[in-house]
Design an enzyme around this catalytic site. Sequence first.
Site, short mmCIF file in Angstrom:
data_model
loop_
_atom_site.label_atom_id
_atom_site.label_comp_id
_atom_site.label_asym_id
_atom_site.label_seq_id
_atom_site.Cartn_x
_atom_site.Cartn_y
_atom_site.Cartn_z
N GLU A 91 12.63 1.67 -19.87
CA GLU A 91 12.06 2.25 -18.66
C GLU A 91 12.80 1.86 -17.38
OE1 GLU A 91 9.73 4.36 -17.98
OE2 GLU A 91 8.78 4.67 -19.92
N SER A 351 -43.50 -21.69 -44.87
CA SER A 351 -43.50 -23.11 -45.26
C SER A 351 -42.34 -23.90 -44.68
CB SER A 351 -43.44 -23.22 -46.80
OG SER A 351 -44.60 -22.67 -47.38
#
Length: 702
Positions: A91, A351
Amino acid sequence: MSKPRRTGSWRLAAAGAVLLAVITGLALFALDRGDQAYPPPLEVAGQVSREVLDRDNGLLRAYTTDSDVWRLPVRLDQIDPDYIKMLIAYEDHRFRSHRGVDPVALARAAWQLVSNGRIVSGGSTITMQLARLIEPRAERSLQAKLRQAVRALQIERRMNKDEILALYLTLAPYGGNLEGVRAASLAWFGREPKKLTLAQSALLVALPQSPESRRPDRQHEQARLARDRVLARMRDAGLIPASEIDRASAALVPSRRLEMPDLAAHTADLALRMQPDARTIRLTLDGGIQNRLEQLATDTAARLGPKQSLAMVLADGRTGDILASIGSTGHLDAQRSGAIDMTRAVRSPGSTLKPFIYGLAFEDALIAPETMIDDTPADFAGYRPRNFDRDYMGEVSIRQALQYSLNVPAVRLLEAVGPQRLLARLRRGGTELELPPGGAPGLAIGLGGAGVSLRDLVQLYTAFVNNGTARVLRDGSVVELKPPFEHPVMEPQASWRVADILTGVGAPQGAPRIAIAYKTGTSYGYRDAWAVGFDGRYVLGVWVGRADASPVPGLSGIASAAPLLFEGFARTGRDQVKFPAAPPGMIAQSHAELPFALRKYKARDQAVSTVADGSLPPRIVYPPQGARVALGSTSSGLLRPLVIKLQGGAAPYRLIANGEPLPKPTRRRVLNWMPDSAGASTLTVMDGEGRAASVSVFIDTN
């Protein structure tokens, strides 16, 4: 005919040079006059997706911006350096040397413009492209290019090259609502951009130039051609060997877009609500474990009945850090009410509170593991508990009673230690049970007659890996500074006794063979199934049921939750931590070796009936007669205190050690004595009526 063409070329070149000079002059003029009054709107850099990270900075979940865009923040050290090199080479190969505008690139663009009569390449630098991303312009005109040039010069005056590159890689478009290389890498490859393949890097370089016409999921062939052009450029420039280019060109281009990471949805959503100003939130969760346990929940959903769900919480019991939290089988599963975080929902624990009852009974020296207790029908002022299988086992040991989760023995012990005392101890662990409206705590709380959340239950169970003291659970979703709990849920010896018994509970059929202690529970009406287990460090809790609390026939802790508990522990991928050795002073005794008073537990009404006047003489039940007790010493060299436990007698009690009475009497049946030295000692306890009991023991420092 050739000479006029050369003259025309020179004229075009001259025009290009003039154009370049005009653009450069205007840009410099605008920069000098307008830079301070008209700075670039760089605050757009802060408009990124909010993200929730795990304890190692891995992405758990991300959120789109207000404009419904995936734009994840990124640093250069989070990106594959080879990709960055390829991007700059393709680029803007003079990116590191120019000041935002590349005169050579602009001259080339101007020449191509006048030579072809159209724009062939824009001559834009990465900084100019960043300027366009900050202030988008649809038109491609000289005025737009001039504006970009001015902005690029401004940006370069305010930011260094690495900052510019990082911001560009945060804002660049990659197709659809994907912006930034990190979002693109996750969406197209399912991975962070830290380490990309050559083919993946080339595709990500190509996409921002024309993100919609090259979208891999919609324009697959165009995406492949664009990627290959990037690879060819790298080959022609001699940056990458031809052999590697050939292999990269043969790699497949993704044909579909992947989902963004979506782990710990309930916890992440809560974190965002609780910390609305934070862009990045770090949780204590372990992303790998979270992912594996969520997969377990997904796999299990197919086996659960309609509308059933599950929840899981895994915590480091020593630090209190929550390592995984699954609130449901899937937060988008409407049929199972997946939006509800069932780790925080208050439900009946069945329990699962029984271990804490036994712990208090051990503290009070009411029982030993081999003490016998009756599992027979009993009436507690109209309350008649029955076992889960509606049968009774007769006389059993305390060890068996807890391992088999028998109801009547648990209620007998709760009656002795007191429901209020149990609630007070649970508060020490940071848990306040939710009682029925207007109801006083009764014996039913020992069998699930109260409400608690899975997170609070796991927090309570951390006491078993911390010598009886629970740890505050934290996941990072809420910013709070709770101090550590100062008081233990139970004494270290009692905690170890309970944990030792729970290690002997058999694993469910077909479960992975791992060494954990665990307890199950099933709420009344088959509405909730629970299993909470631990090794020497980690605690995992599991809940199974329906979010609307409807009954589920056949639901039980041992059949529905326990298999998930074992499978969850196996999937954590962490090495199991061995259980700690017994604390100093612990003595293992068979039933025959127990003091007479501890051989058979007798409830209060049973004990009173054996004595005409209802008063038993005092008895030292710990340490037993002739015991050799290893106490160890503190860091300062002093011996640790010896715990002395009594039964019977009438308060107040006074301890006499080796003929020397302790200065203060006490009404407690648990006393602490600090020996001066090791060796043989005689301990005598005298109650308020002058009755006495004595034992001879040997104090050992090993």
